[in-house]
Design a protein around this motif. Sequence first.
Motif, short mmCIF file in Angstrom:
data_model
loop_
_atom_site.label_atom_id
_atom_site.label_comp_id
_atom_site.label_asym_id
_atom_site.label_seq_id
_atom_site.Cartn_x
_atom_site.Cartn_y
_atom_site.Cartn_z
N TYR A 148 -17.51 76.45 22.06
CA TYR A 148 -18.51 77.27 22.75
C TYR A 148 -17.93 78.65 23.03
O TYR A 148 -16.90 78.78 23.67
CB TYR A 148 -18.93 76.60 24.06
CG TYR A 148 -20.15 77.26 24.64
CD1 TYR A 148 -21.41 76.76 24.37
CD2 TYR A 148 -20.03 78.41 25.41
CE1 TYR A 148 -22.54 77.40 24.86
CE2 TYR A 148 -21.16 79.05 25.90
CZ TYR A 148 -22.40 78.53 25.63
OH TYR A 148 -23.51 79.17 26.11
N PRO A 188 -22.67 72.90 19.29
CA PRO A 188 -22.23 74.21 19.77
C PRO A 188 -20.75 74.21 20.14
O PRO A 188 -20.37 74.42 21.30
CB PRO A 188 -23.12 74.46 20.98
CG PRO A 188 -23.48 73.11 21.47
CD PRO A 188 -23.44 72.17 20.31
N CYS A 244 -27.55 83.44 19.33
CA CYS A 244 -28.39 82.48 18.59
C CYS A 244 -29.64 82.14 19.39
O CYS A 244 -29.58 81.97 20.61
CB CYS A 244 -27.62 81.19 18.34
SG CYS A 244 -26.17 81.45 17.32
N LEU A 279 -22.49 82.23 20.38
CA LEU A 279 -23.68 81.38 20.56
C LEU A 279 -24.78 82.10 21.36
O LEU A 279 -25.95 81.77 21.23
CB LEU A 279 -23.30 80.07 21.25
CG LEU A 279 -22.49 79.12 20.36
CD1 LEU A 279 -21.83 78.04 21.19
CD2 LEU A 279 -23.35 78.50 19.28
N ASP A 280 -24.37 83.11 22.16
CA ASP A 280 -25.37 83.84 22.95
C ASP A 280 -26.35 84.59 22.04
O ASP A 280 -27.48 84.88 22.44
CB ASP A 280 -24.69 84.84 23.89
CG ASP A 280 -23.82 84.14 24.91
OD1 ASP A 280 -24.02 82.92 25.11
OD2 ASP A 280 -22.91 84.78 25.47
N LEU A 293 -27.49 71.49 15.83
CA LEU A 293 -26.36 72.33 16.25
C LEU A 293 -25.37 71.56 17.09
O LEU A 293 -25.73 70.91 18.07
CB LEU A 293 -26.88 73.55 17.05
CG LEU A 293 -25.80 74.48 17.59
CD1 LEU A 293 -25.03 75.20 16.47
CD2 LEU A 293 -26.40 75.52 18.54
N MET A 329 -31.59 79.52 20.48
CA MET A 329 -31.44 78.07 20.62
C MET A 329 -32.80 77.35 20.60
O MET A 329 -32.84 76.14 20.42
CB MET A 329 -30.72 77.74 21.93
CG MET A 329 -29.35 78.34 22.04
SD MET A 329 -28.19 77.47 20.99
CE MET A 329 -26.65 78.14 21.59
N ASP A 342 -26.19 83.01 13.94
CA ASP A 342 -27.54 83.38 14.38
C ASP A 342 -28.46 83.62 13.19
O ASP A 342 -29.61 83.17 13.18
CB ASP A 342 -27.49 84.62 15.31
CG ASP A 342 -26.73 85.80 14.71
OD1 ASP A 342 -25.92 85.59 13.77
OD2 ASP A 342 -26.94 86.93 15.18
N ASN A 373 -19.92 75.98 15.45
CA ASN A 373 -19.66 77.40 15.74
C ASN A 373 -18.26 77.81 15.29
O ASN A 373 -17.50 78.39 16.05
CB ASN A 373 -19.85 77.66 17.24
CG ASN A 373 -19.76 79.14 17.57
OD1 ASN A 373 -20.05 79.99 16.73
ND2 ASN A 373 -19.32 79.44 18.79
N GLU A 432 -19.03 71.26 26.68
CA GLU A 432 -20.01 72.18 26.09
C GLU A 432 -21.34 72.12 26.85
O GLU A 432 -22.02 73.13 27.02
CB GLU A 432 -20.20 71.84 24.61
CG GLU A 432 -18.97 72.14 23.77
CD GLU A 432 -18.68 71.12 22.67
OE1 GLU A 432 -17.59 71.22 22.08
OE2 GLU A 432 -19.50 70.21 22.42
N VAL A 478 -23.29 75.27 28.28
CA VAL A 478 -24.67 75.59 27.90
C VAL A 478 -25.58 75.65 29.13
O VAL A 478 -26.42 76.54 29.26
CB VAL A 478 -25.22 74.55 26.90
CG1 VAL A 478 -26.72 74.73 26.68
CG2 VAL A 478 -24.50 74.64 25.56
#
Length: 294
Positions: free
Chosen positions: A161, A158, A168, A165-166, A156, A170, A141, A135, A182, A186
């Motif tokens: 963080y 991440p 994307c 990332l929100d 990935l 997942m 995304d 990231n 991380e 998550v």
Amino acid sequence: MKVLNFGSLNYDYVYDVDHIVQPGETLDSLNMGTFFGGKGLNQSVAMARAGVHVYHAGMVGEDGDAFYELCRENGVDTTYLRKIDGRNGHAIIQVNREAQNCIIIYGGSNRRITKEFVDEVLADFGEGDIIMLQNEINCLDYIIDRAYEKKMTVILNPSPYDSALDACDMKKVSIFLLNEVEGKQVSGYEEPEKIIGAMLEKYPDAKIVLTLGENGVVYADKDKRAQQGIFKVKAVDTTAAGDTFTGYFVAALAKGLPIEETLRLCSKASAIAVSRKGATPSIPTMEEVENIEL
Ligand code: RIB
């Protein structure tokens, strides 16, 4: 099967310090060095030093010519490396006496990825090819969506963080490689078992590789668990230890190694990285990993 790593390339300005600087404090450094780094580049170099042909896609700035040379010296394919106007990405890193680090990133060229460039790169990849992502670039995304559409295996890390990332999806990720910090970000949990449980519940088809610092690493998917302890070394600089682990993991995956052997190999490679200074310079070759007694 081809391996593509779409990621950052940074100049790392590394300051050895007595302790990590505190708010309001001015601190004299003990030493200073400039190294090649960036989570993306570090992971590509680790894959290449582990013996895998990796294509690195990314953007370097007008001051970024040296990255082409570094990639060539290490056998990282630069077909998808582009040079653009403006400054290259860089990182300011403090390393304290306990070898712990603290990193500030300036995204620069790493944040100038366009959708057109993503489409141009992915046009050459397809079903069964591996794509590795972190990231530290923009368009993450979009890259995940396009790679998934092309039936690539999306891996990935991440890290770092943050809210990008929100955006994307997942659920399109096949393998997550992350550390316990991380993992907490998550999943919302601190205990490794809870992190894994929550992630497998949310992403039942994913494979999770959770590194736990001094406590080694845990692998989990819906059918299998494996773990590996650390190899003890005198720590000098932990920068890029995680990237070394990740790059070796992808290399082992590409070579089809069993998970137990993979975790052992990755742990050994990252222990060697911890015993050396800098990001890319600390990453061992496969020959070193195989021949060193730890
Ligand atoms: O993971 C270590 C890396 O994080 C450094 O090389 C630095 O560039 C930052 O991206």
